[in-house]
Design an enzyme around this catalytic site. Structure first.
Site, PDB file in Angstrom:
ATOM      1  N   ALA A 159      39.098  82.594  -8.907  1.00 27.35           N
ATOM      2  CA  ALA A 159      39.016  81.558  -9.949  1.00 27.35           C
ATOM      3  C   ALA A 159      40.420  81.106 -10.299  1.00 27.35           C
ATOM      4  O   ALA A 159      41.404  81.829 -10.103  1.00 27.35           O
ATOM      5  CB  ALA A 159      38.298  82.092 -11.190  1.00 27.35           C
TER       6      ALA A 159
ATOM      7  N   GLY B 149      42.665  79.013 -13.443  1.00 30.67           N
ATOM      8  CA  GLY B 149      42.684  78.493 -14.805  1.00 30.67           C
ATOM      9  C   GLY B 149      43.986  77.783 -15.085  1.00 30.67           C
ATOM     10  O   GLY B 149      44.826  77.588 -14.194  1.00 30.67           O
ATOM     11  N   GLY B 150      44.163  77.425 -16.366  1.00 27.75           N
ATOM     12  CA  GLY B 150      45.344  76.664 -16.744  1.00 27.75           C
ATOM     13  C   GLY B 150      46.616  77.483 -16.735  1.00 27.75           C
ATOM     14  O   GLY B 150      47.703  76.949 -16.534  1.00 27.75           O
ATOM     15  N   MET B 151      46.522  78.785 -16.955  1.00 27.66           N
ATOM     16  CA  MET B 151      47.703  79.620 -17.077  1.00 27.66           C
ATOM     17  C   MET B 151      47.768  80.737 -16.038  1.00 27.66           C
ATOM     18  O   MET B 151      48.751  81.467 -16.003  1.00 27.66           O
ATOM     19  CB  MET B 151      47.742  80.257 -18.484  1.00 27.66           C
ATOM     20  CG  MET B 151      47.878  79.243 -19.602  1.00 27.66           C
ATOM     21  SD  MET B 151      49.444  78.345 -19.530  1.00 27.66           S
ATOM     22  CE  MET B 151      49.094  77.007 -20.684  1.00 27.66           C
TER      23      MET B 151
ATOM     24  N   VAL C  53      42.988  84.124 -10.509  1.00 31.70           N
ATOM     25  CA  VAL C  53      42.442  85.449 -10.253  1.00 31.70           C
ATOM     26  C   VAL C  53      42.109  85.563  -8.774  1.00 31.70           C
ATOM     27  O   VAL C  53      41.501  84.658  -8.194  1.00 31.70           O
ATOM     28  CB  VAL C  53      41.185  85.700 -11.107  1.00 31.70           C
ATOM     29  CG1 VAL C  53      40.648  87.106 -10.853  1.00 31.70           C
ATOM     30  CG2 VAL C  53      41.493  85.526 -12.574  1.00 31.70           C
TER      31      VAL C  53
ATOM     32  N   LYS D 172      45.036  89.262 -11.517  1.00 31.90           N
ATOM     33  CA  LYS D 172      45.301  88.018 -12.245  1.00 31.90           C
ATOM     34  C   LYS D 172      46.801  87.746 -12.143  1.00 31.90           C
ATOM     35  O   LYS D 172      47.620  88.512 -12.633  1.00 31.90           O
ATOM     36  CB  LYS D 172      44.868  88.124 -13.709  1.00 31.90           C
ATOM     37  CG  LYS D 172      45.113  86.843 -14.503  1.00 31.90           C
ATOM     38  CD  LYS D 172      44.649  86.989 -15.938  1.00 31.90           C
ATOM     39  CE  LYS D 172      43.155  86.946 -16.066  1.00 31.90           C
ATOM     40  NZ  LYS D 172      42.587  85.608 -15.813  1.00 31.90           N
TER      41      LYS D 172
ATOM     42  N   ASP E  72      39.942  84.156 -27.038  1.00 35.14           N
ATOM     43  CA  ASP E  72      39.507  83.185 -26.024  1.00 35.14           C
ATOM     44  C   ASP E  72      38.138  83.573 -25.465  1.00 35.14           C
ATOM     45  O   ASP E  72      37.954  83.687 -24.256  1.00 35.14           O
ATOM     46  CB  ASP E  72      40.541  83.101 -24.895  1.00 35.14           C
ATOM     47  CG  ASP E  72      40.362  81.826 -24.047  1.00 35.14           C
ATOM     48  OD1 ASP E  72      39.724  80.879 -24.523  1.00 35.14           O
ATOM     49  OD2 ASP E  72      40.871  81.798 -22.911  1.00 35.14           O
TER      50      ASP E  72
END
Length: 682
Positions: free
Chosen positions: A24, A26-28, A31, A46, A144
């Protein structure tokens, strides 16, 4: 990060963790599915964005948050195994190593099914809240909560991941009142308005996740992140029943209460939310159901990996909305993150480099005298032979040295001795291992005598031979063990496991069990001693269990009408039933004479809640004096009484004789069939 993702495939981080396939993005962070090459187990890795990896403050904060998250031992929390920074020529790679959950996320379930059945939605939310409750007990806020951070593995196990990560990222070159980090669809109003977050912020986000599971969509959507953030601040989350019919009012109220804009009127933390959820589920008569594992996310075996998703909403930074009211919203200008600092890659001018040493020019060859004699052919061949012999001698010497060095390395140079670590401080032990070219794996363990942060032992022991770069487990004292924090309502198995992990011994004692309105029977009520108390290793910790709801006394309903008595009994949880009739001189016919069990009897959850209601059959004697004997007798017999007429004077017995007295006083209550004697003069 996107361009870097393909390059990381096959990378070995710190000579241990191999990166394989992206799961996956994400913005930051991204993974990856990877492999711990030492323990030979699959892990989730991660990798932080390169903008963060060079920030020293972020790395320090990430290490602290990873340590805190690693201490969360709960079956619904994704385990954190390791954290580190891999220093490479093209920059640092900051990473977290976590438990690999073979399955998918709650987002995958929502993509596949849309809105979920109510029992399934509650079965997913309960372990989410249990994980958050454990975090809140440890003073850790997630910040989050969203479907992407809820993982569903084999057997339908539900786990929450990324604890503390947002807090670590938020500290990287930003100010808390200017930049917000999170997923706007699930941000609490106070996070948008001030950047502040506490346990009630997680409650808000969990409420939104429940809303989405019930309706198939989050309550707020918009073209931009800020437009969605505005709605969190200025609008109340609607009840799920406005989008989906058939949702019970109790569940509507639970969602609305958890998502109030004012944090003070939400449940105080995840434990309170979890207790309210269980009460609602019990009131609705719902039972837990199996949670489906998303089929598209299950990898059958390594290295058959799951594809990465790009459609999940990312955790992102947005500018803070400082006016937390229903009026116009004021937005501060967004500040750019601070420089990557000295750890980042930077460009230098050649003129800035120190001057390089100059080598003297080669000496000019002296011209041969014109009269010098040229060498003969034999002399040239001899010189050529000498040069070849010298070259081969050098080659052979290099080969011998290489073979010898390689043999030394293979025989003993690869190995090093484990230094003496027991009795050293953790810092000193790590320094000794680095000197010996070994890696420290720190494990904290309670101990009665060894001071905190002092090494108890190592595995392997000191003096053992190990390959350079291998890992040595350093067991460090955490001092006397503490009674763990176990959430009220946890299962007995979870409580016993937490106590054993704290190096204490679980025990049970029926005398400490108690009744509870909130905690179901058989679940944990509290621990004795209280959480946080320090004990010696192996000391007993008693688990107090709930005996269910407290006993309720049968109410006094004597004298009430049948309908009123039945309503009162049902209100208190009893099941009234007809018990027939019984005589009571205190109550007229048709009124309640008594109950069976009698009023005041206490019945617990294990007892039958059936209560028999017996109605009075008493007859109120009418006044028949001064009436004709025949009329009076008829009136009494119609009431269900027996009658005897007596004449005082001789020769009496006339039917029209007047009654002068009656044996049962008017207004008294007597049993049916009671004889009443009427006295007449004639």
């Amino acid at each position: 990060m996107e361009s870097r993702g393909a390059e990381l495939s096959g990378t070995l981080l710190e000579r241990r963790y191999r990166i394989d396939t992206m799961i996956a993005r994400g913005g930051m962070s991204s993974v990856y599915l990877g492999l711990d090459t030492r323990l030979e187990r699959p892990v989730a890795i991660k990798v932080m964005d390169s903008r963060l990896s060079g920030d020293r403050s972020f790395l320090d904060r990430l290490e602290r948050e990873a340590r805190t998250a690693a201490r969360l031992h709960h079956p619904s929390v994704v385990g954190v195994y390791d954290q580190g920074v891999d220093h490479r020529e093209d920059g640092e790679i900051a990473y977290l190593v976590m438990e690999y959950i073979e399955g998918g996320t709650l987002r995958d379930v929502l993509h596949e099914r849309g809105e979920l059945p109510i029992p399934l939605a509650l079965s997913v939310l309960e372990p989410i809240l249990a994980a958050l409750a454990a975090a809140h007990e440890a003073a850790l806020v997630h910040r989050d909560i969203k479907p992407e951070n809820v993982l569903i593995g084999r057997g339908g196990t539900v786990k929450v991941g990324d604890f503390g990560l947002v807090k670590a990222i938020a500290g990287a070159g930003t100010t808390s009142d200017s930049v917000i980090l999170g997923t706007v669809a699930y941000l609490a109003p106070e996070q948008v308005a001030t950047g502040a977050a506490d346990a009630r912020s997680d409650v808000y986000s969990a409420g939104l996740v429940l809303f989405e599971m019930l309706t198939g969509t989050p309550p707020y959507t918009g073209d931009t992140a800020l437009s969605v953030a505005y709605r969190h601040v200025n609008n109340d989350v609607p009840a799920p029943s406005t989008l989906r019919q058939g949702i019970p009012a109790e569940l509507d109220e639970l969602v609305v209460r958890a998502t109030r804009r004012d944090p003070s009127v939400r449940p105080s933390d995840a434990t309170a939310f979890l207790n309210e959820l269980r009460r609602v589920r019990s009131a609705l008569g719902l039972h837990p159901v199996p949670v489906p594992v998303p089929p598209s996310k299950v990898a059958a075996k390594l290295p058959s990996y799951k594809p990465a998703r790009d459609d999940d909403p990312p955790t992102e930074q947005i500018t803070a909305i400082t006016d937390y009211t229903d009026g116009p919203t004021v937005v501060k200008p967004r500040q750019q993150p601070a420089s990557a600092g000295p750890m980042g890659t930077r460009t230098m001018n050649r003129s800035d480099l120190p001057a390089m040493p100059q080598h003297p020019p080669p000496a000019e060859a002296e011209p041969e005298p014109a009269q010098q004699q040229q060498p003969s052919k034999r002399q040239r061949e001899r010189a050529r032979g000498k040069r070849l012999a010298l070259i081969w001698s050098i080659v052979i010497m290099v080969l011998v040295a290489g073979v010898g060095g390689t043999a030394w390395w293979l025989a003993s140079g690869r190995f090093t001795d484990v230094p003496v670590l027991a009795g050293q401080t953790l810092v000193k032990a790590q320094e000794r291992l680095r000197t010996a070219d070994l890696v420290a794996k720190v494990v904290h363990e309670p101990h009665d005598e060894v001071p905190i942060d002092e090494v108890i032992r190592s595995d392997p022991q000191s003096g053992s031979k190990m390959l350079r770069g291998n890992e040595v487990t350093v067991i460090v004292s955490s001092g006397l063990p503490e009674v763990p924090r176990v959430v009220a309502g946890a299962s007995l198995t979870d409580a016993e496991q937490a106590i054993r992990e704290a190096k204490l011994q679980p025990a049970q004692n029926a005398s400490v069990n108690d009744y509870s309105v909130e905690v179901p029977e058989g679940f944990v009520l509290r621990l004795v001693p209280d959480p946080g108390v320090k004990l010696k290793v192996g000391s007993p910790v008693t688990i107090a269990l709930s005996k269910g709801k407290p006993p309720v006394a049968v109410p006094a309903v004597a004298g009430m009408t049948k309908e009123t008595a039945y309503a009162e009994l049902r209100r208190l949880g009893f099941e009234p039933e007809d018990g027939g009739q019984d005589f009571s001189a205190d109550y007229e016919a048709g009124r309640v004479a008594r109950t069976d069990p009698p009023a005041g009897t206490k019945l617990d959850s294990k007892s039958s809640r059936r209560v028999k209601v017996l109605l009075s059959n008493a007859i109120t004697v009418p006044n028949v004096t001064n009436q004709k004997a025949s009329d009076a007798a008829k009136t009494l017999r119609e009431k269900g009484l027996d009658v005897e007429v007596r004449h005082v004077l001789p020769g009496g017995g006339r039917d029209d004789a007047t009654v002068v007295s009656q044996s049962a006083a008017p207004g008294t209550r007597v049993k049916p069939g009671t004889k009443v004697v009427l006295t007449c003069l004639f």
